[in-house]
Design an enzyme around this catalytic site. Structure first.
Site, short mmCIF file in Angstrom:
data_model
loop_
_atom_site.label_atom_id
_atom_site.label_comp_id
_atom_site.label_asym_id
_atom_site.label_seq_id
_atom_site.Cartn_x
_atom_site.Cartn_y
_atom_site.Cartn_z
N GLU A 97 0.82 -1.21 0.00
CA GLU A 97 0.00 0.00 0.00
C GLU A 97 0.85 1.27 0.00
OE1 GLU A 97 -3.93 -0.59 2.48
OE2 GLU A 97 -2.34 -1.95 3.08
N CYS A 110 3.69 8.42 1.03
CA CYS A 110 3.97 7.53 2.15
C CYS A 110 4.04 6.12 1.58
CB CYS A 110 2.85 7.68 3.18
SG CYS A 110 3.02 6.57 4.57
N CYS A 117 3.84 -6.47 8.61
CA CYS A 117 4.87 -5.98 9.54
C CYS A 117 5.03 -7.00 10.67
CB CYS A 117 4.47 -4.63 10.12
SG CYS A 117 5.71 -3.89 11.20
N CYS A 121 2.83 -3.67 17.42
CA CYS A 121 2.34 -2.46 18.08
C CYS A 121 0.82 -2.58 18.21
CB CYS A 121 2.73 -1.22 17.29
SG CYS A 121 4.51 -1.09 17.02
N CYS A 124 -1.70 -0.35 15.96
CA CYS A 124 -1.50 -0.29 14.51
C CYS A 124 -2.15 -1.48 13.81
CB CYS A 124 -0.01 -0.27 14.19
SG CYS A 124 0.34 -0.20 12.42
N SER A 202 10.96 6.30 9.24
CA SER A 202 10.42 6.20 10.60
C SER A 202 10.65 4.80 11.14
CB SER A 202 8.92 6.50 10.54
OG SER A 202 8.33 6.36 11.81
N CYS A 348 -2.15 7.09 9.16
CA CYS A 348 -1.12 6.34 9.90
C CYS A 348 -1.72 5.15 10.62
CB CYS A 348 -0.49 7.21 10.99
SG CYS A 348 0.44 8.59 10.40
N1 SAH Z 1 7.34 0.84 11.62
C1 SAH Z 1 7.65 2.22 11.48
C2 SAH Z 1 6.91 2.93 10.36
C3 SAH Z 1 5.43 2.68 10.21
S1 SAH Z 1 4.32 3.42 11.32
C4 SAH Z 1 7.43 2.94 12.79
O1 SAH Z 1 6.95 2.33 13.74
O2 SAH Z 1 7.81 4.09 12.91
C5 SAH Z 1 4.31 5.13 11.03
C6 SAH Z 1 3.75 5.92 12.19
O3 SAH Z 1 2.35 5.70 12.37
C7 SAH Z 1 4.40 5.56 13.53
O4 SAH Z 1 4.84 6.72 14.16
C8 SAH Z 1 3.27 4.92 14.31
O5 SAH Z 1 3.44 5.14 15.68
C9 SAH Z 1 2.08 5.61 13.75
N2 SAH Z 1 0.84 4.84 13.94
C10 SAH Z 1 0.68 3.52 13.89
N3 SAH Z 1 -0.61 3.19 14.10
C11 SAH Z 1 -1.28 4.34 14.26
C12 SAH Z 1 -2.65 4.67 14.46
N4 SAH Z 1 -3.58 3.73 14.52
N5 SAH Z 1 -2.97 5.97 14.57
C13 SAH Z 1 -2.05 6.93 14.47
N6 SAH Z 1 -0.75 6.68 14.25
C14 SAH Z 1 -0.36 5.40 14.16
#
Ligand code: SAH
Length: 363
Positions: A97, A110, A117, A121, A124, A202, A348
């Protein structure tokens, strides 16, 4: 046989020099390689057939031994705010994506570094897919070409600058070699000409790779996803913290900061989850944590983008403002990121190969 020649070489992942080397291995003169590189990366042609400046025989031969494209566009979603999300499939049928975010003075693309992944987290959606596999340099480059061609037309020069963020699906630091290779290819002035200074990577905090990136002279900007001011909470939200806890992460950030050049950005991202990590006490803890490590980086607050089955809600606008005010009162530059493309699952943390109904349009 040359190292760049495999059964079907993905030319989009090769530098100009490597494309030249590749065409020489199939008995063509070097200038054809430069022509092909320009066709792919400057004119953004994703098939050899469209490269009508090449002899037909050569185009046919290329189609047998190489690939000008490997992603298939499955769906395109357009948000009410102009953001676009592309859901593509790799040759082995895995989701990729990409999100195109138009802004007044520049566009941001982006892109994903992995399909799915491996990190878990809890806030996410991509985590729910697990890791399918890391993307190749060609698959990374192609995402950018697809987004630019759709926004402006094939090969048309974008009217605004293009920024890239490796904030789509995946953990870029678990696919760093392919990512850096893709960035080197895209920086070529005879191609896309998107230089590392326009790119932000990131990470959830793969500490050894932060130190590795620090050593690279022509590197992209770095962003670190924090999400919590204490190990106790971060262990819960971002299990990678058990491997590399805050102290180690922030020490690595300190090392990285020492190598910053003038004008180089270094950011912490902090997703705001209602009632979980958004209290005034936690704002003070976060400020103290960063200040104690002597970090001058800025903080981006990201209101949580909710999605079923994630168990969180976004913090209210007032809570976010209060959090920001506390950080700023302690000398930390803080910004609030405006969510883009939430209605099409492009924001995000929402990339999980979802088909969304209302604005779907297949290319
Ligand atoms: N794996 C990398 C890049 C992908 S996530 C990382 O963790 O940085 C990119 C950003 O989106 C990260 O800062 C993450 O904290 C944020 N993110 C993930 N899930 C989210 C959500 N549901 N709402 C808002 N931000 C989110």
């Amino acid at each position: 046989m040359s190292s760049v020649m495999t059964e079907s070489t993905e030319l989009l992942g090769l530098s100009k020099e490597e494309v030249v080397e590749f065409v020489e291995t199939i008995g063509e003169p070097g200038y054809r390689g430069r022509q092909i590189f320009g066709g792919l990366q400057h004119r953004r042609l994703l098939s050899f057939d469209e490269m009508t400046d090449l002899p037909k025989d050569l185009r046919n031969r290329l189609a047998e031994v190489a690939k000008a494209s490997s992603l298939k566009i499955e769906s395109r979603y357009v948000s009410s705010d102009g953001t676009r999300r592309y859901l593509m499939k790799t040759h082995d049928n895995l989701p990729v994506e990409t999100v195109f975010i138009p802004e007044e003075r520049r566009d941001t693309i982006c892109f994903s570094s992995q399909s799915g992944c491996p990190l878990q987290c809890t806030f996410c959606l991509t985590a729910k897919l697990g890791l399918l596999r890391s993307l190749t340099p060609a698959e990374i480059v192609e995402q950018i070409i697809v987004a630019l061609n759709d926004a402006y037309g094939v090969g048309v020069k974008p009217p605004r600058g293009t920024n890239l963020v490796a904030m789509g699906a995946g953990e870029p630091f678990l696919n760093l070699d392919s990512l850096l290779k893709a960035l080197r290819v895209m920086a070529d002035a005879d191609g896309l000409y998107i230089v590392p200074n326009r790119v932000t990577v990131s990470t959830a905090g793969v500490v050894p790779k932060i130190l590795e990136l620090a050593e690279i002279p022509d590197r992209p900007h770095l962003a670190i996803s924090l999400a919590a001011p204490t190990d106790e909470l971060r262990d819960e939200l971002m299990p990678i913290n058990k491997k590399w806890p805050l102290e180690e992460l922030l020490n690595a950030c300190r090392e990285f900061e020492k190598t910053l050049k003038s004008g180089e950005r270094f950011t912490f991202e902090y997703v705001m989850l209602a009632g979980i990590n958004d209290s005034e006490e936690q704002a003070r803890q976060l400020a103290n944590l960063l200040n104690r490590h002597g970090l001058t980086a800025k903080v981006n607050l990201i209101p949580h983008n909710p999605a079923d089955p994630l168990p969180y809600q976004p913090s209210s606008a007032e809570t976010v403002e209060r959090f920001k005010a506390i950080l700023e009162s302690k000398g930390i530059h803080t910004y609030v990121r405006r969510p883009r493309g939430r209605d099409i699952f492009a924001a995000c943390g929402q990339l999980a190969a979802r088909h969304t109904a209302p604005t779907e349009a297949t290319l």
